[in-house]
Motif scaffolding. Structure first.
Motif, PDB file in Angstrom:
ATOM      1  N   GLU A  75       1.193  -1.073  -0.324  1.00 49.07           N
ATOM      2  CA  GLU A  75      -0.019   0.085   0.092  1.00 49.07           C
ATOM      3  C   GLU A  75       1.321   1.404  -0.083  1.00 49.07           C
ATOM      4  OE1 GLU A  75      -2.640  -0.143   3.579  1.00 49.07           O
ATOM      5  OE2 GLU A  75      -3.558  -2.094   2.683  1.00 49.07           O
ATOM      6  N   LYS A  76       1.954   1.441   0.982  1.00 47.39           N
ATOM      7  CA  LYS A  76       3.113   2.201   1.207  1.00 47.39           C
ATOM      8  C   LYS A  76       3.190   2.544  -0.415  1.00 47.39           C
ATOM      9  CE  LYS A  76       1.801   4.012   5.180  1.00 47.39           C
ATOM     10  NZ  LYS A  76       1.208   4.331   5.604  1.00 47.39           N
ATOM     11  N   ARG A  77       3.820   1.308  -1.952  1.00 46.36           N
ATOM     12  CA  ARG A  77       4.800   1.643  -2.584  1.00 46.36           C
ATOM     13  C   ARG A  77       3.769   2.373  -3.346  1.00 46.36           C
ATOM     14  NH1 ARG A  77       6.682  -3.719  -2.760  1.00 46.36           N
ATOM     15  NH2 ARG A  77       8.530  -2.857  -2.094  1.00 46.36           N
ATOM     16  N   THR A  78       2.237   1.924  -3.193  1.00 46.75           N
ATOM     17  CA  THR A  78       1.463   2.626  -4.734  1.00 46.75           C
ATOM     18  C   THR A  78       1.525   3.787  -3.838  1.00 46.75           C
ATOM     19  OG1 THR A  78       0.121   1.041  -4.658  1.00 46.75           O
ATOM     20  CG2 THR A  78      -1.042   2.538  -5.048  1.00 46.75           C
TER      21      THR A  78
ATOM     22  N   ILE B 280       7.988   3.058   7.045  1.00 50.82           N
ATOM     23  CA  ILE B 280       8.000   2.078   6.161  1.00 50.82           C
ATOM     24  C   ILE B 280       7.977   2.891   4.601  1.00 50.82           C
ATOM     25  CG2 ILE B 280       6.229   0.473   4.390  1.00 50.82           C
ATOM     26  CD1 ILE B 280       4.855  -0.437   7.138  1.00 50.82           C
ATOM     27  N   THR B 281       7.770   4.089   4.129  1.00 48.66           N
ATOM     28  CA  THR B 281       7.875   5.165   3.346  1.00 48.66           C
ATOM     29  C   THR B 281       9.795   5.596   2.918  1.00 48.66           C
ATOM     30  OG1 THR B 281       7.004   7.151   4.002  1.00 48.66           O
ATOM     31  CG2 THR B 281       5.423   5.823   2.826  1.00 48.66           C
TER      32      THR B 281
ATOM     33  N   GLY C 141       2.492   9.704  -6.089  1.00 44.13           N
ATOM     34  CA  GLY C 141       3.528  11.058  -5.229  1.00 44.13           C
ATOM     35  C   GLY C 141       2.845  11.326  -3.860  1.00 44.13           C
ATOM     36  N   ALA C 142       2.776  10.708  -3.156  1.00 40.79           N
ATOM     37  CA  ALA C 142       2.791  10.463  -1.993  1.00 40.79           C
ATOM     38  C   ALA C 142       4.475  11.436  -0.676  1.00 40.79           C
ATOM     39  CB  ALA C 142       2.131   9.393  -0.264  1.00 40.79           C
ATOM     40  N   SER C 143       3.818  12.171   0.412  1.00 38.45           N
ATOM     41  CA  SER C 143       5.319  12.066   0.803  1.00 38.45           C
ATOM     42  C   SER C 143       6.402  10.741   1.295  1.00 38.45           C
ATOM     43  CB  SER C 143       5.288  13.157   2.247  1.00 38.45           C
ATOM     44  OG  SER C 143       6.122  12.872   2.683  1.00 38.45           O
ATOM     45  N   SER C 144       7.807  10.996   0.962  1.00 41.27           N
ATOM     46  CA  SER C 144       8.685   9.891   1.344  1.00 41.27           C
ATOM     47  C   SER C 144       8.871   9.581   2.726  1.00 41.27           C
ATOM     48  CB  SER C 144      10.296   9.938   0.466  1.00 41.27           C
ATOM     49  OG  SER C 144      10.376  10.957   0.903  1.00 41.27           O
ATOM     50  N   HIS C 145       8.261  10.546   3.726  1.00 41.26           N
ATOM     51  CA  HIS C 145       8.638  10.861   5.087  1.00 41.26           C
ATOM     52  C   HIS C 145       7.264  11.005   5.764  1.00 41.26           C
ATOM     53  CE1 HIS C 145      13.254  12.267   4.325  1.00 41.26           C
ATOM     54  NE2 HIS C 145      12.724  12.959   3.710  1.00 41.26           N
ATOM     55  N   GLN C 146       6.188  10.098   5.184  1.00 38.90           N
ATOM     56  CA  GLN C 146       5.079  10.166   6.267  1.00 38.90           C
ATOM     57  C   GLN C 146       5.853   8.953   7.556  1.00 38.90           C
ATOM     58  OE1 GLN C 146       1.493   8.621   4.186  1.00 38.90           O
ATOM     59  NE2 GLN C 146       2.784   8.446   1.984  1.00 38.90           N
TER      60      GLN C 146
END
Length: 419
Positions: free
Chosen positions: A170-173, A186-187, A178-183
């Protein structure tokens, strides 16, 4: 040095400054990471406890990109929200609470929030349930028979890994959209790329190391806070000094404003109390290494293939290093640089002190666990526990030389009106 057999393998038991230096600084070609078979099979062979050499450095560097204080300071507000809600649900209005299980619940909620970005609900509850079953057999005899504790832990571990795999997908999707890489962790790990622009860590390595951090963070911060509550209940002078420091921080902020990393940096005496608590009751009792060739240790030869079992508390209670070791004295840590190297190891392996002008003065870099995160959670919890509650123990426990507090002793709490 004592020779023994543990888990069916020849083992030497060592402790002290020279022993710690051997364990933490030996060339990886001579002494390798090693865990019991039960821990290895439950956590997986891709976690830092099992990796050596270049693989260990690669994975540790990736984890450090998220666990360093500069990154964690962005999550102080999220930690505080979890702590506020926890105290409201489980402490407010209660006359008696059993601290350790509540601190474990809180620690796990913070871990879920920071590591997974997983909000409260059925999914988080399921992970908690399987996680508790998983850690129940980590030190059991690794006999995989039906109805054994080890068998239950293996099944729970498989469920935790399945749920983490789904979260990673889910995080990869989300990242692709365009989601932040610092949520969350995992991200962050999914976003780190190697020289070939491929993900730096494999999916199994991400899963195994997240499970390691879950176990390490769950125990260390909860045990630390529990014993600090005990210290504050037993020693009115220490309680008064911590309370004064916390009240000064509270008065310097507008009502209702969240704590910041800078506020945590002001908790100097509170952190010294935490450091002394970690000296007297280190959350990590010890650990294992394995000799990859014959090792000369103080005139003795440790044969290749033997286990090395090192222990933390015996170094911390050595009166040649810490005078009057049974005395609880936070002043020992007014100048951490005065403590000889390899003598203060509350979290075990790869402990490094880096002095600085802020709370980063005690930046601790270690295997898969973030002392910076513990620093933040400890500071925020003290801000609420100390200024809003008075506590007393139903039963005093005289000995410090235990790894964990007992579940059966409650702590009476009384809310301070008007704060």
């Amino acid at each position: 040095m004592v020779q023994m057999s543990l888990f069916g393998k020849p083992t030497v038991f060592i402790h002290g400054q020279a022993a710690n230096k051997l364990v933490f600084t030996s060339d990886v070609s001579k002494v390798g990471n090693h865990q019991t078979e039960s821990v290895k099979r439950i956590l997986g062979d891709g976690c830092l406890l099992e990796l050596s050499g270049q693989d260990h450095m690669r994975v540790r560097k990736a984890l450090a990109s998220f666990l360093k204080p500069d990154s964690l300071k962005n999550y102080v507000g999220k930690m505080e929200e979890e702590i506020r809600l926890h105290l409201l649900m489980h402490w407010q209005g209660k006359q008696n609470v059993t601290v350790l299980p509540l601190m474990k619940t809180l620690s796990f909620n913070i871990i879920c929030s920071l590591l997974f970005g997983l909000e409260r609900g059925a999914r988080r509850d399921s992970i908690v349930q399987y996680f508790q079953q998983m850690i129940g057999g980590m030190w059991s005899i690794p006999v995989n028979l039906q109805f054994t504790r080890f068998n239950r832990s293996l099944k729970a571990s498989a469920e935790v890994q399945r749920m983490l795999k789904q979260l990673i997908s889910e995080k990869r999707t989300q990242l692709e959209n365009g989601a932040s890489s610092h949520q969350d962790l995992i991200t962050c790990l999914l976003s780190i790329r190697g020289e070939d622009n491929q993900e730096l860590m494999s999916e199994d390595e991400i899963i195994h190391n997240i499970m390691l951090i879950m176990v390490a963070g769950h125990d260390t911060s909860s045990v630390l806070i529990t014993f600090m509550v005990r210290i504050l209940a037993n020693d009115p002078n220490i309680h008064a000094a911590v309370l004064t420091e916390q009240e000064e921080i509270k008065k310097s902020k507008p009502s209702g404003e969240l704590l910041t990393w800078e506020d945590l940096a002001k908790m100097k005496y509170t952190w010294r109390v935490a450091m002394e608590t970690l000296r007297t009751v280190p959350p990590v009792f010890g650990g294992f290494r394995k000799t990859l060739e014959d090792i000369d240790y103080e005139g003795y030869i440790i044969p290749r293939g033997w286990q090395i079992f090192w222990v933390t508390s015996m170094t911390h209670l050595d009166d040649n290093i810490f005078p009057e070791p049974s005395k609880f004295d936070p002043a020992r840590f007014e100048n951490p640089a005065s403590i000889p190297p390899y003598c203060y190891i509350p979290f075990g392996g790869d402990l490094v002190f880096v002095q600085d002008t802020s709370l980063q003065r005690l930046k601790l870099c270690l295997h898969g666990n973030s002392a910076a995160m513990i620093t933040a959670t400890e500071g925020i919890q003290c801000q609420y526990l100390i200024k809003d509650f008075q506590s007393k123990l139903y039963q005093k426990i005289q000995s410090f030389q235990v790894r964990k507090p007992a579940y059966k002793h409650s702590c009476a709490v009384e809310h301070k009106d008007g704060l």
